[in-house]
Every structure is written in C-alpha cells, then in structure tokens.
Write a protein that holds these residues in place. Structure first.
Motif, PDB file in Angstrom:
ATOM      1  N   ARG A  47       0.845  -1.195   0.000  1.00  0.00           N
ATOM      2  CA  ARG A  47       0.000   0.000   0.000  1.00  0.00           C
ATOM      3  C   ARG A  47       0.878   1.242   0.000  1.00  0.00           C
ATOM      4  NH1 ARG A  47      -2.888  -2.582   4.461  1.00  0.00           N
ATOM      5  NH2 ARG A  47      -4.666  -3.748   3.630  1.00  0.00           N
ATOM      6  N   GLY A  48       0.378   2.261  -0.680  1.00  0.00           N
ATOM      7  CA  GLY A  48       1.076   3.542  -0.683  1.00  0.00           C
ATOM      8  C   GLY A  48       2.333   3.510  -1.534  1.00  0.00           C
ATOM      9  N   ARG A  49       3.119   4.555  -1.406  1.00  0.00           N
ATOM     10  CA  ARG A  49       4.360   4.666  -2.169  1.00  0.00           C
ATOM     11  C   ARG A  49       5.483   3.992  -1.373  1.00  0.00           C
ATOM     12  NH1 ARG A  49       6.322   8.042  -6.296  1.00  0.00           N
ATOM     13  NH2 ARG A  49       8.592   8.336  -6.248  1.00  0.00           N
ATOM     14  N   ILE A  50       5.956   2.886  -1.879  1.00  0.00           N
ATOM     15  CA  ILE A  50       6.998   2.112  -1.196  1.00  0.00           C
ATOM     16  C   ILE A  50       8.292   2.230  -1.994  1.00  0.00           C
ATOM     17  CG2 ILE A  50       7.663  -0.159  -0.329  1.00  0.00           C
ATOM     18  CD1 ILE A  50       4.689  -0.894  -0.327  1.00  0.00           C
ATOM     19  N   GLU A  51       9.311   2.807  -1.395  1.00  0.00           N
ATOM     20  CA  GLU A  51      10.586   2.967  -2.076  1.00  0.00           C
ATOM     21  C   GLU A  51      11.494   1.791  -1.729  1.00  0.00           C
ATOM     22  OE1 GLU A  51      11.147   5.118  -4.306  1.00  0.00           O
ATOM     23  OE2 GLU A  51       9.323   6.306  -3.998  1.00  0.00           O
ATOM     24  N   ILE A  52      11.706   0.935  -2.712  1.00  0.00           N
ATOM     25  CA  ILE A  52      12.518  -0.258  -2.524  1.00  0.00           C
ATOM     26  C   ILE A  52      13.561  -0.323  -3.638  1.00  0.00           C
ATOM     27  CG2 ILE A  52      12.480  -2.790  -2.575  1.00  0.00           C
ATOM     28  CD1 ILE A  52      11.346  -1.698  -0.024  1.00  0.00           C
ATOM     29  N   ASP A  53      14.765  -0.704  -3.275  1.00  0.00           N
ATOM     30  CA  ASP A  53      15.844  -0.808  -4.259  1.00  0.00           C
ATOM     31  C   ASP A  53      15.662  -2.032  -5.155  1.00  0.00           C
ATOM     32  OD1 ASP A  53      18.938  -0.073  -4.893  1.00  0.00           O
ATOM     33  OD2 ASP A  53      18.690  -2.244  -4.813  1.00  0.00           O
ATOM     34  N   THR A  54      15.365  -3.173  -4.550  1.00  0.00           N
ATOM     35  CA  THR A  54      15.300  -4.439  -5.279  1.00  0.00           C
ATOM     36  C   THR A  54      14.069  -5.227  -4.857  1.00  0.00           C
ATOM     37  OG1 THR A  54      17.718  -4.586  -5.398  1.00  0.00           O
ATOM     38  CG2 THR A  54      16.485  -6.629  -5.753  1.00  0.00           C
ATOM     39  N   TRP A  55      13.251  -5.593  -5.825  1.00  0.00           N
ATOM     40  CA  TRP A  55      12.115  -6.476  -5.579  1.00  0.00           C
ATOM     41  C   TRP A  55      12.465  -7.872  -6.063  1.00  0.00           C
ATOM     42  CZ3 TRP A  55       8.023  -5.095  -2.734  1.00  0.00           C
ATOM     43  CH2 TRP A  55       7.741  -3.729  -2.598  1.00  0.00           C
ATOM     44  N   ILE A  56      12.203  -8.868  -5.235  1.00  0.00           N
ATOM     45  CA  ILE A  56      12.371 -10.263  -5.648  1.00  0.00           C
ATOM     46  C   ILE A  56      11.009 -10.936  -5.526  1.00  0.00           C
ATOM     47  CG2 ILE A  56      13.521 -12.451  -5.221  1.00  0.00           C
ATOM     48  CD1 ILE A  56      15.907 -10.958  -4.195  1.00  0.00           C
ATOM     49  N   VAL A  57      10.508 -11.413  -6.635  1.00  0.00           N
ATOM     50  CA  VAL A  57       9.144 -11.949  -6.706  1.00  0.00           C
ATOM     51  C   VAL A  57       9.190 -13.477  -6.656  1.00  0.00           C
ATOM     52  CG1 VAL A  57       7.026 -12.048  -8.058  1.00  0.00           C
ATOM     53  CG2 VAL A  57       8.426  -9.956  -8.067  1.00  0.00           C
ATOM     54  N   ALA A  58       8.432 -14.044  -5.737  1.00  0.00           N
ATOM     55  CA  ALA A  58       8.375 -15.499  -5.601  1.00  0.00           C
ATOM     56  C   ALA A  58       7.428 -16.088  -6.638  1.00  0.00           C
ATOM     57  CB  ALA A  58       7.907 -15.872  -4.198  1.00  0.00           C
ATOM     58  N   GLY A  59       7.619 -17.367  -6.902  1.00  0.00           N
ATOM     59  CA  GLY A  59       6.720 -18.087  -7.791  1.00  0.00           C
ATOM     60  C   GLY A  59       5.766 -18.959  -6.993  1.00  0.00           C
ATOM     61  N   VAL A  60       5.018 -19.776  -7.699  1.00  0.00           N
ATOM     62  CA  VAL A  60       4.096 -20.736  -7.078  1.00  0.00           C
ATOM     63  C   VAL A  60       4.415 -22.108  -7.634  1.00  0.00           C
ATOM     64  CG1 VAL A  60       2.263 -19.055  -6.709  1.00  0.00           C
ATOM     65  CG2 VAL A  60       2.369 -20.301  -8.877  1.00  0.00           C
ATOM     66  N   ASN A  61       3.864 -23.130  -7.004  1.00  0.00           N
ATOM     67  CA  ASN A  61       4.171 -24.490  -7.436  1.00  0.00           C
ATOM     68  C   ASN A  61       3.701 -24.769  -8.856  1.00  0.00           C
ATOM     69  OD1 ASN A  61       5.546 -25.331  -5.152  1.00  0.00           O
ATOM     70  ND2 ASN A  61       3.683 -26.024  -4.104  1.00  0.00           N
ATOM     71  N   ASP A  62       2.589 -24.184  -9.260  1.00  0.00           N
ATOM     72  CA  ASP A  62       2.089 -24.391 -10.618  1.00  0.00           C
ATOM     73  C   ASP A  62       1.531 -23.081 -11.163  1.00  0.00           C
ATOM     74  OD1 ASP A  62       1.020 -25.170 -13.028  1.00  0.00           O
ATOM     75  OD2 ASP A  62       0.085 -26.990 -12.242  1.00  0.00           O
ATOM     76  N   PRO A  63       2.333 -22.332 -11.933  1.00  0.00           N
ATOM     77  CA  PRO A  63       1.862 -21.045 -12.449  1.00  0.00           C
ATOM     78  C   PRO A  63       0.767 -21.173 -13.494  1.00  0.00           C
ATOM     79  CG  PRO A  63       3.933 -21.654 -13.492  1.00  0.00           C
ATOM     80  CD  PRO A  63       3.676 -22.682 -12.424  1.00  0.00           C
ATOM     81  N   LEU A  64       0.526 -22.373 -13.991  1.00  0.00           N
ATOM     82  CA  LEU A  64      -0.491 -22.566 -15.021  1.00  0.00           C
ATOM     83  C   LEU A  64      -1.896 -22.559 -14.429  1.00  0.00           C
ATOM     84  CD1 LEU A  64       1.247 -25.343 -17.161  1.00  0.00           C
ATOM     85  CD2 LEU A  64       1.611 -22.870 -17.136  1.00  0.00           C
ATOM     86  N   ILE A  65      -2.004 -22.858 -13.127  1.00  0.00           N
ATOM     87  CA  ILE A  65      -3.337 -22.874 -12.501  1.00  0.00           C
ATOM     88  C   ILE A  65      -3.447 -21.849 -11.375  1.00  0.00           C
ATOM     89  CG2 ILE A  65      -3.745 -25.293 -13.065  1.00  0.00           C
ATOM     90  CD1 ILE A  65      -3.035 -26.017 -10.201  1.00  0.00           C
TER      91      ILE A  65
END
Length: 313
Positions: A47-65
């Motif tokens: 929420r709001g304006r978040i100043e972050i240098d590096t975002w690391i996005v996690a995956g899921v076990n099955d991105p197809l579903i």
C-alpha cells in the motif's frame, strides 16, 4: 524459495560487517501469509508509495493454474520504473511476464515451464536452459537452488567478489554458478541404475583428458566391451560415445565460464582434439560458440558495487 535466498543477503551483511541489506517481506494485504508448506510468514502490505531498491518476486508451485493477483501485477507495473532491479525466482518469472516487464527481454524460468512461458508470452526470448539471466534491471532464475545463485550474483555485483566468496563458503555453495550455465547435469540426466555403470561414468568424468575408449571403460567395471555397450545403452538411453561427449561438453563449458584458460588448454583438458574440435562439438551440443559463452560470463562479472539496497520480496 525466497526465504532460502534471504540467507544469502543475511550472510552478506555478516561478511561485510554492516547491515548493507535490509530485508522485508510483502504481500497484497499484509499480515500473516502461509508458505506452500503452510509455514506462517509475517508480511507488509503493498500500500502507498513504497521505495525499494530491489524487488524479488516469488513463484508458485504451478503457475499454469495459480495466476498472480491483479493487485500484484498493478503494483509491479507502477513500481518497476522506481526500483534499481526486479527479479523473479523460478516461476516468479511468470508474474513478471504477466505484468509486462519481460517483453522484448531475455528471461528464464524452471525448465519444466519454459515452453509454456514462451507459448504464453511470445514477446519474451525464453532461454529455459539457464541458471539465471540478467537483462538490464530485470533478473530471472530457474528453480529453487538457482535462486541462491541469483542472490549470490546480486551480492557480488553490490559488494564485490570477495564478499560473495565468503557468503558461498559459509553457505556451502559453489562460487558461483554462472548464469549461462545449464540447468541440467549430464550425470543426473544419464541416471544409470547399476553401480557398475555409475562407476564407469565417475571414472570417465575424472579422466576426461584421456581417450576413454569403450574397451577401457568396460575393463574398469569388469565387463566385455560388447556387454558394457549393451548395458550402458540400456540403462542410460545413450551410447557410451555420446554420453562421454556430453560429459566433456559439460566440463568444457564450466571451464570456459569459470576460468581464463585459453580454449586450446580447455580442449586438451576435456578430451577434445583441439579448439576447432571443441567448437564443433559445442555448437552441435549447445547451439552457441564457446567464445560467446565466455563473453557472456565475463559481462556478468564486470559490474561493481552500487548503492545500498533494501532487498524486499
């Protein structure tokens, strides 16, 4: 997978002797979220304006579903221009792709989903046989342990090779697998069923500089050449000659990525007649010349320290 990669940044702080990285975990609504193993993890809301240098996005076990929530996609689109870098670990690459951040870029993901990513997002140049790929500010990696390699590469870029080596040593990691390295291990792919064939392959891997004839390998495991060839092909699905060439190529690629040895020396150490023979086998096996792999490995290691990041995932 992102919880595991956090250890790399934790030990980077310890090796550097200062809190260079500040780690935070985010989720769409914040509060306690559950991992795929049902482990509770505290998180901060997007929420709001978040100043972050590096975002690391996690995956899921099955991105197809399990498509990513629209709120995350909208947040990434808005946030991307303000962050120094954004990474997708494993199937987290699908989240970046859905947000439009991978268009006209090189990217990788877990090998099992590589073709599906290319099919769904034809504007991405998917290289599904890479440990990780850095394309400008966008980083993507293969599955699970490759996320550790990606995190270690970030540490090397930010804090230098000495700190990265210290972290790798503390975490009992190889220092470090280059991004261009294959996700697959030739020995794992062969998967022999008997100790005899496994022992023959171990002997071959330790003696790649020699000729390694069928007669020699058969003698090491007390079989006739005919018996050895038949059993080897039955257990591995490959002829001894093809399997040995695969081991030679894998070893040559590692030497090209991780050393400064001339190609003539690498060819000799891995059992090729000369650099021309190495190049022919390399192009046939990988679809790329050895010089191109070396250039890519050197490019990955040329960037020095940057501003102090606040790593978030």
């Amino acid at each position: 997978m992102t919880l595991a990669s956090q250890s790399v940044f934790e030990y980077a702080n310890l090796s550097a002797g200062e809190a260079y990285y500040r780690l935070e975990t985010f989720s769409p609504e914040g509060g306690e979220v559950r991992s795929s193993l049902n482990i509770p993890v505290g998180s901060r809301a997007l929420r709001g304006r978040i100043e972050i240098d590096t975002w690391i996005v996690a995956g899921v076990n099955d991105p197809l579903i399990d498509p990513p929530p629209p709120k995350i996609l909208a947040f990434l689109r808005k946030t991307a221009p303000r962050a120094r870098r954004i990474a997708g670990i494993c199937t987290g690459g699908f989240v970046l792709a859905a947000a439009g951040l991978l268009e006209q870029r090189r990217a990788t993901t877990h090998w099992f989903y590589g073709r599906e990513m290319q099919k769904r997002y034809p504007g991405i140049r998917v290289e599904d046989d890479r440990i990780y790929i850095v394309d400008g500010p966008i980083w993507t990696s293969a599955g699970m342990t490759a996320g550790l390699d990606l995190a270690l590469a970030m540490v090397e870029k930010d804090l230098g090779a000495a700190i990265a080596r210290s972290v790798a040593h503390k975490l009992v990691m190889h220092q470090r697998r280059a991004g261009g390295q294959s996700q697959h291990s030739e020995m794992l792919d062969l998967a022999p069923k008997s100790d005899r064939i496994q022992n023959a392959l171990n002997y071959a891997r330790q003696n790649l500089h020699s000729t390694l004839t069928v007669e020699e390998l058969a003698g090491r495991v007390h079989l006739s050449p005919r018996q050895f060839s038949r059993v080897f092909t039955l257990e591995t699905g490959q002829s001894p000659a093809k399997a040995i060439e695969g081991l030679r190529l894998e070893a040559a690629r590692l030497m090209i990525e991780q050393s400064r040895h001339p190609l003539d020396v690498i060819a000799r150490e891995t059992g090729f007649r000369d650099r021309r023979h190495l190049r022919e086998a390399f192009v046939r096996g990988f679809g790329i010349a050895p010089q191109a792999v070396r250039r890519e490995a050197r490019m990955e290691g040329t960037e020095g320290p940057g501003a102090t990041p606040a790593i978030s995932r």
